[in-house]
Write an enzyme that holds these catalytic residues in place. Structure first.
Site, PDB file in Angstrom:
ATOM      1  CB  SER A 142      -0.982  -0.053   1.177  1.00 58.60           C
ATOM      2  OG  SER A 142      -2.067   0.829   1.001  1.00 58.60           O
ATOM      3  CG  ASP A 223      -6.000  -3.784  -4.214  1.00 55.96           C
ATOM      4  OD1 ASP A 223      -6.192  -3.321  -3.079  1.00 55.96           O
ATOM      5  OD2 ASP A 223      -4.934  -4.322  -4.565  1.00 55.96           O
ATOM      6  CG  HIS A 255      -5.690  -2.570   0.204  1.00 55.76           C
ATOM      7  ND1 HIS A 255      -5.035  -2.106  -0.914  1.00 55.76           N
ATOM      8  CD2 HIS A 255      -5.144  -1.905   1.263  1.00 55.76           C
ATOM      9  CE1 HIS A 255      -4.128  -1.197  -0.547  1.00 55.76           C
ATOM     10  NE2 HIS A 255      -4.179  -1.062   0.761  1.00 55.76           N
TER      11      HIS A 255
END
Length: 272
Positions: A142, A223, A255
């Site tokens: 991320s 995602d 995610h």
């Protein structure tokens, strides 16, 4: 944009109010297990700042040379820390890899410019401190993938060492910060347009490509479309500049568990 850049809204597993707490719990428990099982040196300072510390998980036999995987945590540049970032160590240390969980000053204390500099300085520190390192591999998740990607455009002359970066694994990252300016995420970061431009890996693709470095851009099935677009476009930009790049689309994960599963030997990303 608020929706697209809110990863917690896209998981089919858990609702957005519980998934972040669950992620914290899973990574913290995994890190505790890793610390219990490996030989570690924790809170190693690589600079004078409060957040400038590393946790090191040594391989079973730390004599001789070994590769090192440096893990850079996410948390939108404003939460999480190295203290929940050792969960990926067990499968790797058992195969002779040194794993380093990297700490950096998150917002509001830290700014994006300083975070990028801290990550670069930490790598220079590792090279100087551990002459046994045989190749550095970066793994960022991320916001951590963004920081790892920024390493690829580093001019190492000011650092007096050139780390031998052999591989970079970028998981569910953000590579163009411009859209972030228009979301709640920037409330804590307080980025200007100029800061976003100079810290966007998409806009800083280095044209001098280290021959031995491979880049793996990984994205989760769940995602958001914007996160997936950013991964696809950044991998294309690197490839166009001559980098060795693979794009890995991981099925059945969101995610958060896309990175949590790195604690499992059999997980495809662990194997890769």
């Amino acid at each position: 944009l608020e929706d697209q850049y809110s990863p917690s809204r896209w998981s089919p597993r858990l609702d957005r109010d519980t998934i972040i707490d669950a992620h914290l719990a899973v990574t913290a428990a995994g890190t505790e297990r890793a610390r219990a099982r490996a030989r570690t040196t924790l809170h190693v300072p690589y600079g004078s700042g409060d957040g400038e510390k590393l946790d090191i998980y040594f391989p079973k036999d730390p004599s001789g040379t070994f590769p090192v995987l440096v893990y850079i945590h996410g948390g939108y540049w404003q939460c999480l820390s190295k203290d929940e970032s050792g969960f990926a160590a067990p499968p790797l240390v058992s195969r002779g890899v040194m794993v380093v969980a990297l700490g950096y000053d998150t917002a509001p204390r830290g700014h994006v410019d300083s975070m990028v500099l801290q990550v670069r300085r930490s790598l220079a520190f590792l090279v100087e401190q551990y002459p046994g390192i045989r190749g550095i591999y970066l793994c960022g998740h991320s916001a951590g993938a963004h920081l790892a990607a920024m390493v690829l455009s580093t001019d190492w002359t000011e650092f007096r060492v050139v780390p031998d970066i052999k591989g970079v694994v970028l998981v569910s990252g953000v590579y163009d910060l411009e859209p972030i300016l228009h979301t709640y995420v920037n409330d804590a970061l307080n980025m200007s347009w100029e800061v976003a431009q100079r810290n966007s890996p998409m806009r800083q693709v280095a044209l001098t490509v280290p021959a031995a470095c491979e880049v793996l851009v990984a994205m989760a099935q769940h995602d958001s479309p914007e996160f997936r677009r950013q991964s696809q476009e950044y991998s294309q930009a690197l490839r166009a500049a001559g980098w060795s790049v693979s794009l890995l689309d991981l099925a059945g994960v969101d995610h958060f568990d896309v990175i949590e599963k790195l604690s499992e030997d059999s997980y495809i990303l662990t194997q890769v």
